[in-house]
Scaffold this motif. Structure first.
Motif, PDB file in Angstrom:
ATOM      1  N   ARG A 231     -50.385   3.476  26.993  1.00  0.00           N
ATOM      2  CA  ARG A 231     -49.432   4.435  27.553  1.00  0.00           C
ATOM      3  C   ARG A 231     -48.119   3.722  27.842  1.00  0.00           C
ATOM      4  N   VAL A 232     -47.069   4.512  27.982  1.00  0.00           N
ATOM      5  CA  VAL A 232     -45.758   3.957  28.321  1.00  0.00           C
ATOM      6  C   VAL A 232     -45.371   4.459  29.700  1.00  0.00           C
ATOM      7  N   ARG A 233     -45.190   3.531  30.634  1.00  0.00           N
ATOM      8  CA  ARG A 233     -44.683   3.878  31.966  1.00  0.00           C
ATOM      9  C   ARG A 233     -43.192   3.585  31.990  1.00  0.00           C
ATOM     10  N   TYR A 234     -42.410   4.518  32.509  1.00  0.00           N
ATOM     11  CA  TYR A 234     -40.964   4.377  32.434  1.00  0.00           C
ATOM     12  C   TYR A 234     -40.292   4.997  33.650  1.00  0.00           C
ATOM     13  N   THR A 235     -39.056   4.617  33.851  1.00  0.00           N
ATOM     14  CA  THR A 235     -38.212   5.243  34.857  1.00  0.00           C
ATOM     15  C   THR A 235     -36.813   5.361  34.299  1.00  0.00           C
ATOM     16  N   VAL A 236     -36.032   6.288  34.844  1.00  0.00           N
ATOM     17  CA  VAL A 236     -34.668   6.535  34.372  1.00  0.00           C
ATOM     18  C   VAL A 236     -33.678   5.998  35.389  1.00  0.00           C
ATOM     19  N   PHE A 237     -32.769   5.156  34.916  1.00  0.00           N
ATOM     20  CA  PHE A 237     -31.684   4.641  35.743  1.00  0.00           C
ATOM     21  C   PHE A 237     -30.387   5.299  35.271  1.00  0.00           C
ATOM     22  N   GLU A 238     -29.778   6.091  36.142  1.00  0.00           N
ATOM     23  CA  GLU A 238     -28.566   6.822  35.774  1.00  0.00           C
ATOM     24  C   GLU A 238     -27.324   6.074  36.251  1.00  0.00           C
ATOM     25  N   PHE A 239     -26.338   5.949  35.373  1.00  0.00           N
ATOM     26  CA  PHE A 239     -25.069   5.360  35.780  1.00  0.00           C
ATOM     27  C   PHE A 239     -24.404   6.251  36.828  1.00  0.00           C
ATOM     28  N   ASP A 240     -23.740   5.620  37.790  1.00  0.00           N
ATOM     29  CA  ASP A 240     -23.023   6.392  38.812  1.00  0.00           C
ATOM     30  C   ASP A 240     -21.949   7.267  38.171  1.00  0.00           C
ATOM     31  N   GLU A 241     -21.250   6.695  37.210  1.00  0.00           N
ATOM     32  CA  GLU A 241     -20.225   7.443  36.482  1.00  0.00           C
ATOM     33  C   GLU A 241     -20.675   7.537  35.029  1.00  0.00           C
ATOM     34  N   LEU A 242     -21.048   8.740  34.609  1.00  0.00           N
ATOM     35  CA  LEU A 242     -21.518   8.913  33.244  1.00  0.00           C
ATOM     36  C   LEU A 242     -20.355   8.719  32.275  1.00  0.00           C
ATOM     37  N   LEU A 243     -20.642   8.028  31.150  1.00  0.00           N
ATOM     38  CA  LEU A 243     -19.597   7.641  30.213  1.00  0.00           C
ATOM     39  C   LEU A 243     -19.398   8.716  29.156  1.00  0.00           C
ATOM     40  N   ASP A 244     -18.150   9.030  28.870  1.00  0.00           N
ATOM     41  CA  ASP A 244     -17.797   9.947  27.781  1.00  0.00           C
ATOM     42  C   ASP A 244     -17.832   9.138  26.486  1.00  0.00           C
ATOM     43  N   SER A 245     -18.704   9.510  25.584  1.00  0.00           N
ATOM     44  CA  SER A 245     -18.880   8.678  24.387  1.00  0.00           C
ATOM     45  C   SER A 245     -17.622   8.631  23.531  1.00  0.00           C
ATOM     46  N   SER A 246     -16.783   9.669  23.586  1.00  0.00           N
ATOM     47  CA  SER A 246     -15.577   9.658  22.772  1.00  0.00           C
ATOM     48  C   SER A 246     -14.481   8.773  23.353  1.00  0.00           C
ATOM     49  N   SER A 247     -14.642   8.346  24.605  1.00  0.00           N
ATOM     50  CA  SER A 247     -13.623   7.483  25.210  1.00  0.00           C
ATOM     51  C   SER A 247     -14.215   6.178  25.731  1.00  0.00           C
ATOM     52  N   ILE A 248     -15.430   5.844  25.284  1.00  0.00           N
ATOM     53  CA  ILE A 248     -16.055   4.594  25.738  1.00  0.00           C
ATOM     54  C   ILE A 248     -15.292   3.408  25.164  1.00  0.00           C
ATOM     55  N   ASP A 249     -15.293   2.307  25.894  1.00  0.00           N
ATOM     56  CA  ASP A 249     -14.605   1.101  25.452  1.00  0.00           C
ATOM     57  C   ASP A 249     -15.447  -0.118  25.808  1.00  0.00           C
TER      58      ASP A 249
END
Length: 559
Positions: A95-113
């Motif tokens: 089995r796969v045990r996992y957790t989700v870590f969310e960035f405080d500020e989600l990144l816009d993929s069209s303006s990522i740098d």
């Protein structure tokens, strides 16, 4: 994580003597369509993605009791417990045990740098020893660029890093997000593919070979010059082990975050383009590198009186690195025609079959390395660093798919050679069966590196590591090669494994702490006990890992 190929364990769920193993995967949510939900203002990010999108779906949650997983959340080393979910048992008996870590500020993929790429790389580095694999959720617009950038930023990577996204959000009735994320989780939790990969529409692509080919189709990505690393069918995930790229140096995992993206540019050649236009781009203030998208096999117009070629030659003489890639979806830059030959003579680097995304991020990576010079960068642009280009078109040996007895026979012969310290025989076997045998496992889940960790010959262990053997795979008992070497009291083997980036898995530490009471010296070298040897001490020790007495002194007592 265990080695998984065509072999499926005979003992699975329900057998009283065989507990079902778990892999630990960290999902890093950076943003993108995959985690969005409808709102009156349009699609917006769905915060609390784990509860809102995954906990309710049986394929992502087997309904078991929630346990907490530690996640390093900041550069200061702050650790926060995160609730985890677990998948049902897969066809591979785990089995796969996992957790989700969310960035405080989600990144816009069209303006990522480069700053956004660095944040992803740093999150992986901080949690590298806590998880078996990583899945990064990302928008599709710049996904190929991020995959390429991370492939160079993550140096000596020994664990799978899978990036994925979606054309339709997971909360939509008809979507591709569910399959993309589930497939990424299975790959990250089961297969030792130590690369930055892109998983989309049932295909695992090498990240720095991928490019977006469709704006709205579910089959949005392809790697035209490199076959998929793996393909998921209705029955299983089939890995093309022959082309999997592995680290082949005795070094720790590290990251290089200072990509020089602000001093590189990309220019597409078109019929009628004027030398003055190209010259204006090449004279931009601070420009250090240019990716030139040319016709066909690398051709560009000469211009009147070879004016265009002179523009390129002048820029190169000023220290600007120019890399030539083809505008075609498939194929390679090959200066066989006169226009392409003139570019090569002027000093333009042939980018061979690199994608534009791969060439641009590789150029940014090399320009930012300490001590980089235009000459050194130009020479390394045509050399494969992470499998981003094909250096030659020589035929590749393909091992035929064999029956289980053939595999057992090969592993048995190799096991005897390792146990007897026969380096020449080990080299012969590995180099003839390399791609499928190196990280394969015997009946107890031991890979060749596991066996070499307790072999009398440290040269065999070093050879296997330099060939790309993984230090992170665990056997059926959940043991890494580092644990076996420390338990056997082999200080030199422990130090070599540590220098290669090995660390004890979190599931091993309790047993290791008990064993360290009897042998504090060798377990201190492995990272357990009152005198733990730091990575800095390992680096300062250089190539002295063969001097066993030196490590005994560092640990404070004999093993």
């Amino acid at each position: 994580m265990v080695a998984v190929d065509d072999y499926i364990p005979e003992l699975g769920e329900g057998h009283p003597d065989q507990p079902v193993p778990e892999s630990r995967v960290l999902i890093i949510m950076t943003g993108g369509t995959i985690c969005m939900r409808p709102s009156p203002a349009g699609l917006v990010p769905a915060r609390d993605f784990q509860d809102q999108c995954l906990a309710r779906v049986p394929t992502f949650n087997d309904g078991s009791i929630t346990t907490m997983m530690e996640v390093v959340t900041s550069g200061e080393g702050e650790i926060k417990p995160h609730p985890s979910l677990r998948t049902p048992m897969t066809a591979y008996g785990r089995r796969v045990r996992y957790t989700v870590f969310e960035f405080d500020e989600l990144l816009d993929s069209s303006s990522i740098d480069a700053k956004g790429w660095a944040e992803i790389a740093q999150t992986i580095q901080r949690n590298y020893t806590l998880f078996d694999g990583f899945v990064v959720l990302h928008g599709t617009d710049s996904l190929a660029y991020t995959c390429s950038a991370l492939s160079f930023m993550l140096q000596n990577l020994g664990k799978p890093v899978i990036l994925t996204g979606a054309q339709a959000p997971m909360l939509e009735l008809q979507n591709d997000a569910t399959d993309n994320l589930l497939g990424s989780l299975v790959v990250a939790g089961h297969f030792m593919i130590p690369e930055v990969c892109l998983y989309f529409n049932n295909k695992l692509l090498r990240g720095n070979r991928s490019t977006k080919v469709a704006a709205s189709d579910f089959d949005a990505f392809d790697s035209p010059n490199c076959p998929p690393l793996a393909v998921t069918t209705s029955m299983r995930t089939n890995v093309n082990w022959e082309i999997v790229n592995r680290p082949k140096s005795i070094e720790h995992f590290s990251i290089q975050t200072n990509l020089d993206t602000t001093h590189v540019a990309c220019l597409r050649i078109f019929p009628g383009i004027k030398p003055e236009m190209v010259d204006a781009v090449l004279k931009l203030d601070g420009l250090r590198g240019l990716v030139l998208e040319t016709f066909g096999a690398g051709n560009a117009p000469h211009g009147q009186d070879n004016a265009m070629t002179k523009v390129f030659a002048d820029a190169i003489s000023r220290g600007i690195v120019i890399v030539n890639v083809t505008q075609c979806l498939t194929g390679s830059v090959n200066p066989v025609y006169a226009p392409g030959m003139s570019l090569s003579k002027a000093g333009v680097v042939a980018g061979l079959d690199m994608t534009t995304e791969g060439a641009l991020t590789k150029l940014s990576y090399l320009l930012a390395l300490p001590g980089s010079t235009p000459r050194l960068v130009a020479s390394r642009m045509s050399v494969s660093l992470r499998g981003e280009l094909t250096e030659s078109s020589q035929p590749v040996f393909r091992h035929p798919d064999g029956a289980l007895p053939e595999r057992v026979q090969a592993l048995t012969v190799l096991g005897y050679a390792i146990a007897q310290g026969d380096l020449a025989r080990v080299e012969e076997i590995i180099r003839s069966e390399h791609h499928w045998l190196l990280n394969d496992a015997d009946y107890s889940g031991n890979t060749p590196v596991h066996l070499a960790a307790t072999s009398p010959s440290i040269n065999i262990l070093e050879f296997l590591l330099l060939e790309g053997g993984s230090v992170h795979i665990r056997n059926r008992n959940g043991r890494t090669p580092l644990f076996l070497a420390a338990n056997a009291g082999l200080s030199e083997h422990v130090m070599l494994l540590r220098k290669s980036g090995a660390h004890l898995h979190s599931d091993e530490r309790t047993a290791a702490q008990l064993l360290a009471r009897r042998r504090p010296g060798v377990w201190g070298l492995a990272g357990i006990g009152p005198r733990e040897v730091s990575e800095r001490e390992l680096e300062e020790a250089g190539d002295g890992y063969r001097a066993g007495s030196q490590w005994t002194m560092m640990a404070g007592s004999a093993p």
